[in-house]
Design a protein around this motif. Structure first.
Motif, PDB file in Angstrom:
ATOM      1  N   HIS A 166       5.111  18.245  22.779  1.00 31.18           N
ATOM      2  CA  HIS A 166       4.744  19.594  22.587  1.00 31.18           C
ATOM      3  C   HIS A 166       3.086  19.396  22.103  1.00 31.18           C
ATOM      4  O   HIS A 166       2.481  18.700  21.882  1.00 31.18           O
ATOM      5  N   THR A 167       2.578  20.938  22.408  1.00 31.22           N
ATOM      6  CA  THR A 167       1.132  21.105  22.039  1.00 31.22           C
ATOM      7  C   THR A 167       0.703  21.835  20.860  1.00 31.22           C
ATOM      8  O   THR A 167      -0.359  22.432  20.764  1.00 31.22           O
ATOM      9  N   TYR A 168       1.581  21.653  19.758  1.00 31.79           N
ATOM     10  CA  TYR A 168       1.221  22.475  18.527  1.00 31.79           C
ATOM     11  C   TYR A 168       0.804  21.318  17.796  1.00 31.79           C
ATOM     12  O   TYR A 168       0.942  20.253  17.618  1.00 31.79           O
ATOM     13  N   ARG A 169      -0.109  22.005  16.736  1.00 33.61           N
ATOM     14  CA  ARG A 169      -0.441  21.186  15.568  1.00 33.61           C
ATOM     15  C   ARG A 169      -0.640  21.851  14.215  1.00 33.61           C
ATOM     16  O   ARG A 169      -0.648  23.270  14.444  1.00 33.61           O
ATOM     17  N   GLY A 217      -3.696  26.396  25.583  1.00 33.48           N
ATOM     18  CA  GLY A 217      -4.125  27.564  26.065  1.00 33.48           C
ATOM     19  C   GLY A 217      -2.994  28.675  26.045  1.00 33.48           C
ATOM     20  O   GLY A 217      -3.461  30.009  26.674  1.00 33.48           O
ATOM     21  N   ALA A 218      -1.665  28.364  26.020  1.00 30.85           N
ATOM     22  CA  ALA A 218      -0.648  29.477  25.752  1.00 30.85           C
ATOM     23  C   ALA A 218      -0.824  30.173  24.739  1.00 30.85           C
ATOM     24  O   ALA A 218      -1.458  29.633  23.473  1.00 30.85           O
ATOM     25  N   THR A 219      -0.164  31.270  24.673  1.00 27.34           N
ATOM     26  CA  THR A 219       0.037  32.246  23.505  1.00 27.34           C
ATOM     27  C   THR A 219       1.276  32.384  22.811  1.00 27.34           C
ATOM     28  O   THR A 219       2.244  31.964  23.662  1.00 27.34           O
ATOM     29  N   GLY A 220       1.326  32.597  21.807  1.00 25.91           N
ATOM     30  CA  GLY A 220       2.739  32.739  21.065  1.00 25.91           C
ATOM     31  C   GLY A 220       3.708  31.530  21.160  1.00 25.91           C
ATOM     32  O   GLY A 220       3.254  30.552  21.124  1.00 25.91           O
ATOM     33  N   THR A 221       4.963  32.057  21.567  1.00 26.36           N
ATOM     34  CA  THR A 221       5.726  30.733  21.627  1.00 26.36           C
ATOM     35  C   THR A 221       6.307  30.613  23.330  1.00 26.36           C
ATOM     36  O   THR A 221       7.313  30.101  23.469  1.00 26.36           O
ATOM     37  N   GLU A 222       5.638  31.211  23.962  1.00 24.79           N
ATOM     38  CA  GLU A 222       6.163  30.867  25.495  1.00 24.79           C
ATOM     39  C   GLU A 222       6.185  29.441  26.005  1.00 24.79           C
ATOM     40  O   GLU A 222       5.247  28.662  25.657  1.00 24.79           O
ATOM     41  N   ARG A 223       7.147  29.265  26.607  1.00 22.88           N
ATOM     42  CA  ARG A 223       7.468  27.733  26.914  1.00 22.88           C
ATOM     43  C   ARG A 223       6.190  27.115  28.181  1.00 22.88           C
ATOM     44  O   ARG A 223       5.788  28.282  28.942  1.00 22.88           O
TER      45      ARG A 223
END
Length: 254
Positions: free
Chosen positions: A165-168, A146-152
């Motif tokens: 991490h929550t990227y795919r 639910g976060a945007t961009g690359t904010e931690r």
């Protein structure tokens, strides 16, 4: 067990701290964080010490598991033992006091490191974060938290690898990376994890690491889109690189 005996299962942080507490050994580690393998003579010159003194420090770093060494002809080449050593060094850089800048030359070097640098084998600094944000904006990467961009995220440690991490990969991963000259299928076939992320120590946002991060930096260097400053870790974007990054990822590297 005595009241002051060691407890099993706890990392011996003091042992690592002792290795890096010496300014000379810290300089040696810093000289190797761009992923190179260097002979003892070069490391001695970068640390400003005699070769005989460098040998003692290098032996301690190898014995402590921070460096590996291999022989080539008459020379021994040293490199970081793994990416975790580079990540730990970056994390300590965020905690360490800032040394006063005493010249315009030093000021320029510090600014160059913040703008774009290599972190072991991937991009870091403003450029590393911008490329990662560009991949997210282009749907080559997608965040699932639910976060945007690359904010931690709230649980991310400062200046450290992101544990979970929550990227795919996103729906546009293959064509976008192809435009950058990165063959996603080839990178996925390697043994190392494809996606890893770090919290950039100077930007405090995520930058891409792992196999894909290494492939992106390798491609940018081989294509002449980035070039190294004399410090080796600091990078500058060439005119050709600026054009590609703008057209593919919509970013404006400084």
């Amino acid at each position: 067990m005595t009241a002051h005996g060691p407890e099993h299962g706890f990392a011996d942080i003091a042992a690592v701290g002792g290795l890096l507490a010496d300014p000379t050994r810290a300089k040696v580690i810093g000289a190797l964080t761009d992923g190179r393998a260097l002979p003892a003579s070069v490391l001695a010159a970068e640390a400003g010490i005699a070769p005989s003194t460098a040998s003692e420090h290098l032996a301690r770093l190898v014995g402590g598991g921070m460096l590996t060494v291999e022989r080539s002809g008459r020379h021994r080449y040293y490199r970081l033992a793994n990416a975790q050593v580079a990540a730990a060094f970056e994390a300590l850089a965020a905690l360490a006091p800032i040394r006063p800048v005493r010249s315009l030359r030093e000021s320029g070097r510090a600014a160059a490191m913040r703008n774009a640098r290599s972190c072991y084998d991937h991009l870091a600094g403003r450029l590393g974060v911008a490329v990662t944000e560009g991949l997210v904006a282009a749907q080559a990467l997608v965040r699932d938290d639910g976060a945007t961009g690359t904010e931690r995220a709230a649980g991310d440690r400062l200046a450290a690898p992101v544990a979970e991490h929550t990227y795919r990969l996103g729906p546009a991963a293959t064509p976008v990376l192809a435009e950058l000259g990165v063959d996603l299928a080839e990178v996925r076939g390697r043994r190392r994890p494809l996606l890893r992320f770090c919290v950039d120590w100077s930007e405090q946002r995520h930058h891409l690491a792992g196999g894909l991060g290494a492939a992106v930096l390798t491609r940018m260097e081989s294509a002449g889109w980035v070039a190294r400053h004399e410090s080796r870790r600091a990078l500058r974007v060439t005119d050709a690189g600026a054009s590609v990054l703008h057209s593919v990822l919509g970013i404006e590297p400084s």
